[in-house]
Design a protein around this motif. Structure first.
Motif, PDB file in Angstrom:
ATOM      1  N   GLU A 108       0.837  -1.213   0.000  1.00  0.00           N
ATOM      2  CA  GLU A 108       0.000   0.000   0.000  1.00  0.00           C
ATOM      3  C   GLU A 108       0.870   1.260   0.000  1.00  0.00           C
ATOM      4  OE1 GLU A 108      -4.097  -1.637   2.060  1.00  0.00           O
ATOM      5  OE2 GLU A 108      -2.543  -0.818   3.355  1.00  0.00           O
TER       6      GLU A 108
ATOM      7  N   LYS B  67       0.919   3.955  -2.802  1.00  0.00           N
ATOM      8  CA  LYS B  67       0.357   5.152  -2.151  1.00  0.00           C
ATOM      9  C   LYS B  67      -1.162   5.116  -2.146  1.00  0.00           C
ATOM     10  CE  LYS B  67       4.213   8.191  -3.391  1.00  0.00           C
ATOM     11  NZ  LYS B  67       4.961   7.330  -4.271  1.00  0.00           N
ATOM     12  N   TRP B  68      -1.705   3.964  -1.819  1.00  0.00           N
ATOM     13  CA  TRP B  68      -3.157   3.859  -1.727  1.00  0.00           C
ATOM     14  C   TRP B  68      -3.548   2.715  -0.792  1.00  0.00           C
ATOM     15  CZ3 TRP B  68      -6.422   7.455  -3.285  1.00  0.00           C
ATOM     16  CH2 TRP B  68      -7.787   7.178  -3.166  1.00  0.00           C
ATOM     17  N   LYS B  69      -4.633   2.921  -0.030  1.00  0.00           N
ATOM     18  CA  LYS B  69      -5.106   1.854   0.868  1.00  0.00           C
ATOM     19  C   LYS B  69      -6.013   0.928   0.056  1.00  0.00           C
ATOM     20  CE  LYS B  69      -6.495   0.740   5.415  1.00  0.00           C
ATOM     21  NZ  LYS B  69      -5.830  -0.538   5.237  1.00  0.00           N
TER      22      LYS B  69
ATOM     23  N   LEU C  43      -9.314  -0.806  -6.305  1.00  0.00           N
ATOM     24  CA  LEU C  43      -8.812   0.561  -6.124  1.00  0.00           C
ATOM     25  C   LEU C  43      -9.453   1.462  -7.173  1.00  0.00           C
ATOM     26  CD1 LEU C  43      -5.008   0.631  -7.067  1.00  0.00           C
ATOM     27  CD2 LEU C  43      -6.466  -1.269  -7.511  1.00  0.00           C
TER      28      LEU C  43
ATOM     29  N   VAL D  62      -6.017   5.605  -9.805  1.00  0.00           N
ATOM     30  CA  VAL D  62      -4.773   5.363  -9.067  1.00  0.00           C
ATOM     31  C   VAL D  62      -3.806   4.619 -10.000  1.00  0.00           C
ATOM     32  CG1 VAL D  62      -3.713   4.171  -7.107  1.00  0.00           C
ATOM     33  CG2 VAL D  62      -5.943   5.248  -6.843  1.00  0.00           C
TER      34      VAL D  62
ATOM     35  N   SER E 143       4.918   1.726  -9.796  1.00  0.00           N
ATOM     36  CA  SER E 143       5.258   1.407  -8.402  1.00  0.00           C
ATOM     37  C   SER E 143       6.185   0.189  -8.353  1.00  0.00           C
ATOM     38  CB  SER E 143       3.980   1.121  -7.608  1.00  0.00           C
ATOM     39  OG  SER E 143       3.412  -0.095  -8.069  1.00  0.00           O
TER      40      SER E 143
END
Ligand SMILES: C[S@@+](CC[C@H](N)C(=O)[O-])C[C@H]1O[C@@H](n2cnc3c(N)ncnc32)[C@H](O)[C@@H]1O
Length: 430
Positions: A54, A58-60, A73, A77, A82
């Motif tokens: 995560e 950079k995202w939950k 998601l 995003v 990544s």
């Protein structure tokens, strides 16, 4: 009010709206297309590292409760840059694709055939589920799509071989193993084969692949699991339809709406399904999936296939119990509620099953249709009938089916050996 309705209407061309109407599909499913989530699958074994992943994207992530290993998601995003994505800890695959693979119920050691494999999302997931046991064979006719498939596999899984055709020596060896009845050895890494339409699959030659099998010849060899993720109009893929905004709606006419193409497609779909079934081992599982919502490309193809292949049996997908969509169990539940006080229940019963003591001797009447076709199951079927029929009261079993060769006579011999009596009534339409 009218203005509000107008604003919430999806911006789709009239020809597509007509297509949806003709196929009984609700256009509102496309209106949310810009907020439809995307999905990723986590590589098995990395569950404990979810927070680290995560942080990298950079995202939950939101867990998809009904599909293990899947996370949703928002569509905007970006994950491609990544570390998590580049290092293969996660990969993009739709939840619906994951559902099709999970319906295969893959277990370690299975030999799996993916008959329409490119660009390979489902192939990656199958490969993951197998780990280093069993084997997976991917087949596709499109070399450029297979190139994308090869890249996806290189990024996400290890595989042994990429070949347009198995070498003659290897095919010969596979044919020898098949004839000897030996089970292919486990611990093979995925064997990726681009082979056009034929040659090389489990040692079958081109002529064997296209020959008509005799009634009693259906496969005692072949794959444990077959996925036929058939070529289709993709009208059910909201993201795909959304792309026509960029490509130009006029191309939608050719790719989705052209009736002639759809007719050709349903013929191809039936052929793919039939060929996939030919390569399935007796007792194996085949999943037929498309990303079209039309009845013509789904239910109708499956119905035609079942009519031509009486030894195939439609099964309720156990994994689908909690899927957020309609499934066979939904119909069974609805029917049982509409039967008043009568108890309706469904269960899986294998004809050669020994442990069925809870329902033995319970039935006054057993009705079966067209199931005396496979000789190798005659004994199991006769014995299970004897086991299930009531012993304390008169009971009977009724079998319906067309007379095919000598298979009924041979089945009745097994019935006699079980000390059951029988009579035959013939009644055909002119
Ligand atoms: C819906 S896509 C498959 C998607 C793929 N299973 C995945 O998860 O990425 C259908 C595929 O069928 C392939 N195809 C079309 N006709 C075929 C045939 N006769 N034999 C094998 N593959 C075929 C197309 O090239 C296309 O790649």
């Amino acid at each position: 009010m009218e203005e509000e309705e107008e604003a919430s209407k999806p911006a789709l061309p009239d020809a597509f709206l007509d297509f949806l109407k003709e196929n009984g599909l609700d256009p509102s499913i496309y209106s949310e297309s810009h907020s439809t989530p995307r999905y990723i699958r986590l590589k098995p074994g990395l569950e404990a590292r979810i927070e680290e992943i995560e942080a990298e994207i950079k995202w939950k992530l939101e867990e998809v409760e009904w599909l293990p290993g899947f996370y949703a998601l928002p569509p905007d995003v970006q994950i491609a840059n990544s570390n998590a994505y580049r290092e293969g800890k996660i990969y993009g695959i739709d939840a619906a694709s994951g559902a099709a693979v999970s319906a295969l119920d893959i277990s370690a050691g299975d030999h799996v055939l993916d008959l329409c494999a490119a660009p390979g999302a489902k192939l990656c997931m199958i490969s993951d589920l197998l780990g280093d046991s069993g084997s997976v064979t991917g087949v596709d006719v499109s070399s450029h799509r297979l190139a994308a498939c090869e890249s996806a596999l290189e990024e996400n899984v290890t595989f042994k071989e990429w070949t347009s055709r198995r070498p003659w020596k290897e095919r010969k060896q596979a044919a020898r193993i098949r004839k000897s009845g030996a089970v292919p050895s486990g611990n093979q890494l995925p064997d990726l084969i681009y082979y056009g339409c034929h040659s090389g699959v489990v040692g079958l030659t081109k002529s064997e692949l296209y020959q008509t099998f005799r009634d009693d010849e259906y496969l005692s060899y072949g794959y444990d699991k077959v996925l036929v993720d058939a070529e289709c109009t993709h009208d059910g893929s909201i993201k795909h339809v959304q792309k026509f905004e960029r490509w130009g709606w006029e191309t939608l006419q050719r790719r989705v709406l052209d009736a002639e193409r759809s007719d050709g497609l349903t013929v191809l779909q039936l052929k793919l399904l039939t060929n996939g079934f030919r390569l399935l081992k007796a007792g194996g599982i085949l999943v037929y999936s498309t990303c079209s919502l039309t009845v013509a490309q789904n239910e109708d193809v499956v119905r035609q296939f079942l009519e031509g292949n009486p030894c195939a049996e439609l099964q309720v997908i156990d994994a689908a119990e909690n899927w957020p969509c309609k499934n066979g169990r939904h119909n069974i539940d609805a029917n049982s509620e509409s039967s008043g006080g009568t108890r309706v229940k469904s269960m899986m019963l294998h004809w050669n099953q020994n442990e069925i003591s809870t329902i033995s001797g319970e039935f006054d009447l057993i009705v079966a249709s067209d199931c005396t076709f496979l000789k190798e199951f005659h004994n199991g079927l006769a014995q299970i009938l004897k086991f299930l029929l009531g012993k304390m009261q008169p009971s009977e079993a009724m079998f319906f089916g067309p007379k095919r060769g000598v298979s009924l006579d041979e089945f009745l011999e097994r019935i006699k050996e079980c000390d059951l009596r029988f009579s035959i009534a013939e009644n055909y339409d002119a």
